[in-house]
Design an enzyme around this catalytic site. Sequence first.
Site, mmCIF file in Angstrom:
data_model
loop_
_atom_site.group_PDB
_atom_site.id
_atom_site.type_symbol
_atom_site.label_atom_id
_atom_site.label_comp_id
_atom_site.label_asym_id
_atom_site.label_seq_id
_atom_site.Cartn_x
_atom_site.Cartn_y
_atom_site.Cartn_z
ATOM 1 N N GLY A 296 1.000 -1.369 0.022
ATOM 2 C CA GLY A 296 -0.227 -0.139 -0.299
ATOM 3 C C GLY A 296 0.712 1.162 0.098
ATOM 4 O O GLY A 296 0.224 2.533 0.517
ATOM 5 N N SER A 297 2.031 1.343 -0.494
ATOM 6 C CA SER A 297 2.029 2.244 -0.343
ATOM 7 C C SER A 297 2.889 3.409 -1.400
ATOM 8 O O SER A 297 2.540 4.803 -1.003
ATOM 9 C CB SER A 297 4.179 2.000 -0.733
ATOM 10 O OG SER A 297 4.407 1.666 -1.784
ATOM 11 N N ASN A 298 1.673 3.050 -2.991
ATOM 12 C CA ASN A 298 1.156 4.140 -3.463
ATOM 13 C C ASN A 298 0.177 4.487 -2.704
ATOM 14 O O ASN A 298 -0.205 6.033 -3.098
ATOM 15 C CB ASN A 298 0.955 3.438 -4.619
ATOM 16 C CG ASN A 298 2.309 3.083 -5.242
ATOM 17 O OD1 ASN A 298 2.399 3.910 -6.199
ATOM 18 N ND2 ASN A 298 2.903 1.955 -5.693
ATOM 19 N N LEU B 295 -4.757 -7.108 -7.681
ATOM 20 C CA LEU B 295 -4.402 -7.575 -8.648
ATOM 21 C C LEU B 295 -4.974 -9.027 -9.208
ATOM 22 O O LEU B 295 -4.747 -9.146 -10.442
ATOM 23 C CB LEU B 295 -3.636 -9.072 -8.346
ATOM 24 C CG LEU B 295 -1.896 -8.024 -7.796
ATOM 25 C CD1 LEU B 295 -0.844 -9.262 -7.076
ATOM 26 C CD2 LEU B 295 -1.783 -6.993 -8.691
ATOM 27 N N ILE C 244 -10.807 -6.688 -13.850
ATOM 28 C CA ILE C 244 -11.766 -5.853 -13.708
ATOM 29 C C ILE C 244 -13.083 -6.541 -14.085
ATOM 30 O O ILE C 244 -12.642 -6.364 -15.030
ATOM 31 C CB ILE C 244 -11.095 -4.264 -13.616
ATOM 32 C CG1 ILE C 244 -10.291 -3.944 -13.162
ATOM 33 C CG2 ILE C 244 -12.336 -3.550 -13.726
ATOM 34 C CD1 ILE C 244 -10.113 -4.343 -11.365
ATOM 35 N N HIS D 217 1.103 0.742 -13.554
ATOM 36 C CA HIS D 217 1.936 -0.732 -13.730
ATOM 37 C C HIS D 217 2.846 -0.556 -14.210
ATOM 38 O O HIS D 217 3.324 0.830 -14.265
ATOM 39 C CB HIS D 217 1.372 -1.494 -15.535
ATOM 40 C CG HIS D 217 1.864 -2.343 -15.328
ATOM 41 N ND1 HIS D 217 1.380 -3.866 -14.946
ATOM 42 C CD2 HIS D 217 3.102 -2.698 -15.752
ATOM 43 C CE1 HIS D 217 1.934 -4.326 -15.147
ATOM 44 N NE2 HIS D 217 2.824 -4.109 -15.802
ATOM 45 N N ASP E 218 -3.823 -5.040 -18.942
ATOM 46 C CA ASP E 218 -3.138 -3.926 -18.117
ATOM 47 C C ASP E 218 -3.237 -3.047 -20.019
ATOM 48 O O ASP E 218 -2.064 -2.673 -21.007
ATOM 49 C CB ASP E 218 -1.889 -4.414 -18.595
ATOM 50 C CG ASP E 218 -1.759 -4.794 -17.102
ATOM 51 O OD1 ASP E 218 -2.575 -3.841 -16.098
ATOM 52 O OD2 ASP E 218 -0.887 -5.691 -16.716
#
Length: 290
Positions: free
Chosen positions: A113-115, A186, A189, A205, A246
């Site tokens: 969860g750093s982003n 991941l 969707i 990505h 992607d």
Amino acid sequence: MLRGLRKKWGVNNRQFWIIFLAFALTGTTTAMITRYVTTWLGMSAETYWAWKVLLRLAMLLVGYQGILLLYGALLGQWPFFWKYEKKLLTKLKILSETPSKITRLAIFASGAGSNAAKIIAHFEHHPTIKIALIVCNKPGAGVLTIASNNQIPVLMIEKEPFLKGDAYTAELAANAIDFIVLAGFLWKIPAALIEAYPNKIVNIHPALLPKYGGKGMYGAKVHEAVITAGEKESGISIHWVNEHYDEGGIIFQATCNIDPLDTADSLANKIHALEHLHFPMQLERLLTAQ
Ligand code: GAR
């Protein structure tokens, strides 16, 4: 100070210097035109001072702002300068204030969860963008602690209803979610979610799409593939999300070099640094231009 200003404006480094250039060109042009008009009107040292002040005020309020918009548009920065002018006109009470709608974001994340943390910090005091929900499919994921530390509600989801049911669209609607950000999420969707949020889902990505994307390409696997292929550079891709992994339209990319001694881990660190630097700002740009 420059960094603070860049953050306040919500622009990247390149845009920042272009905006600076537009201001500089506007200042010079306005000064030249004022001098020309003064001569044309036959003003001199003897002219009554109030006329000179009036002319300068008119140039500042009308001429300068018009020229600024013109340079802004010519340099490809119309959205920024139009927003700037609207703010100024509202302050001067020339335009009436329209109550700004709050855009409520859901961050889908299942990793450290750093982003998500960077995005939450970036929008903490934002007047129109609010991180309203964290959606996660992995009990114990680091992002859950980040959500709890920031008092952001969490929606835990399961594979079957997400992929084959209504994709939790009812819960997202109940939380009044307007826009979805995938930051280390991941699962594919499903169509149900894409239909509910057309052109309102973006993903990050950790490679330069269209290469090194697709099913199974996430985190360390991407970096290993990039290094094994002997690439000299990698980077990040922020893109729209469609039904294929992607493959949605690219919104933004940034690159970094790969050194001969780089490993998947060291490359991951470079990529994370790029993500943290650009992702929140690109989201703001995207959401405030809509
Ligand atoms: C990020 O590097 C993101 O690009 C990647 O997962 C990481 C999550 O890190 N996403 C993918 O690989 C999606 N295919 P974080 O949990 O520290 O934000």
